[in-house]
Design an enzyme around this catalytic site. Structure first.
Site, short mmCIF file in Angstrom:
data_model
loop_
_atom_site.label_atom_id
_atom_site.label_comp_id
_atom_site.label_asym_id
_atom_site.label_seq_id
_atom_site.Cartn_x
_atom_site.Cartn_y
_atom_site.Cartn_z
N LYS A 164 0.86 -1.18 0.00
CA LYS A 164 0.00 0.00 0.00
C LYS A 164 0.90 1.23 0.00
CE LYS A 164 -3.75 2.26 2.54
NZ LYS A 164 -4.63 2.18 3.74
N LYS A 220 -2.22 -1.50 -3.72
CA LYS A 220 -3.05 -0.31 -3.69
C LYS A 220 -2.16 0.93 -3.77
CE LYS A 220 -6.54 1.99 -0.77
NZ LYS A 220 -7.24 1.99 0.52
#
Length: 336
Positions: free
Chosen positions: A206, A260
């Site tokens: 992320k 992400k």
């Protein structure tokens, strides 16, 4: 005028790749990657109250839904074949505090939604976000001590949060905090509490991205966040680091991993999928959604085609599935 000047030029070609593109049936026959309803996970924003459908201003077509309307919409998504939803709460600001205490409340918004969804649509998977930012008064994903998000103390709370969500009916725990060691601690806590079959989908790579702004509007943390999250989310310049993070999470018990954001990090998705051969998911984040919708509403893009092309790109990169705010619309199109 000579015959040479009047007749069309003919190339002597054995290979003509355009032959396979000449018609719809032929294009479908040789297609390398396909998008299916089963590839879609729908992120759903929750809010308190009844009958509430509050628009997210920076995400056209996306709403914060009260539990009753969320359940109704999720039942409809399940009927379209969407296999899972991911829940994100907009917590009442009066309930947020420095230690995210409401994250451990079995009657918090997410836990009540879990129970309602599993009662109404037991066939759909429910994914719950394990992180403290929706519950902290400072907007960070962990416990803040001075200017530092303290890792180990945060992990202890995350493990408790995961068990609380599992007791409410969550099928997949999705830690999105990027604290070191949290997957192992969550796996141990779930197993000790009797939830050996609850899966973990780790936000393993992320990034500290500019593309999260509309999401923070939706959950109400844009105004509360103090500073930024670069001390624990990943540097967008790094790729090898993503592989190290994924390897650690898989070693600690992650069943699935996620990258992400999505579209700006297709190279990371591809490297992760090719390296580990583990179920790898992409999150088409709020900023990606907002860009497509803004361009489409200005007449600069064909909205439907851009939506479907962007989702197919994740499959081409190697993703097993995609978290996308387009999920219900894409599912309806794929079912036609």
């Amino acid at each position: 005028m000579t015959d040479r000047e009047t007749s069309p030029t003919r190339l002597t070609l054995i290979q003509r790749p355009r032959r396979n593109r000449k018609s719809d049936w032929s294009r479908r026959l040789v297609r390398e990657n396909t998008l299916d309803v089963s590839d879609l996970i729908w992120p759903v924003f929750l809010t308190e109250g009844d009958g509430r459908r509050d628009p997210v201003g920076s995400m056209p077509g996306v709403f914060r839904l009260s539990i009753d309307l969320a359940v109704q919409s999720i039942v409809e998504a399940a009927a379209l074949g969407v296999p899972a939803v991911a829940l994100f709460p907009n917590t009442d600001p009066t309930l947020r505090d420095e230690t995210a205490s409401v994250a451990l409340d079995p009657e918090n918004l997410v836990c009540r939604a879990c129970r309602a969804i599993k009662a109404a649509a037991p066939e759909i998977g429910v994914i719950t976000d394990v992180a403290l930012d929706p519950y902290t008064s400072h907007g960070h994903d962990g416990i803040l001590r001075g200017d530092e998000i303290v890792n180990d103390e945060t992990v202890a709370v995350l493990a408790q949060q995961a068990v609380t969500q599992a007791r409410a009916g969550s099928d997949i725990i999705a830690p999105s905090d990027m604290m070191d060691g949290r997957v192992g601690a969550i796996r141990a806590a779930l197993d000790a509490a009797g939830f050996q079959n609850v899966q973990i989908m780790s936000y393993a790579a992320k990034y500290a991205s500019a593309f999260y702004g509309p999401f923070r509007d939706a959950i109400g943390t844009n105004k509360t966040l103090r500073g930024d999250k670069r001390a624990y989310q990943m540097d967008p310049a790094n790729t090898d680091e993503a592989l190290r993070e994924v390897a650690l999470d898989l070693e600690q018990g992650a069943d699935m991993v996620m990258v992400k954001p999505g579209m700006p990090y297709l190279d990371i998705i591809h490297r992760v999928a090719e390296t580990f051969h583990a179920p790898t998911f992409a999150y088409q984040v709020s900023g990606e959604y907002a860009m497509i919708m803004a361009a489409a509403r200005n007449g600069w893009l064909d909205e439907e085609r851009a939506m479907m092309e962007s989702l197919l790109a994740f499959k081409r990169a190697g993703a097993a599935g995609v978290l996308t705010y387009f999920a219900p619309r894409a599912a309806a199109l794929l079912r036609e």
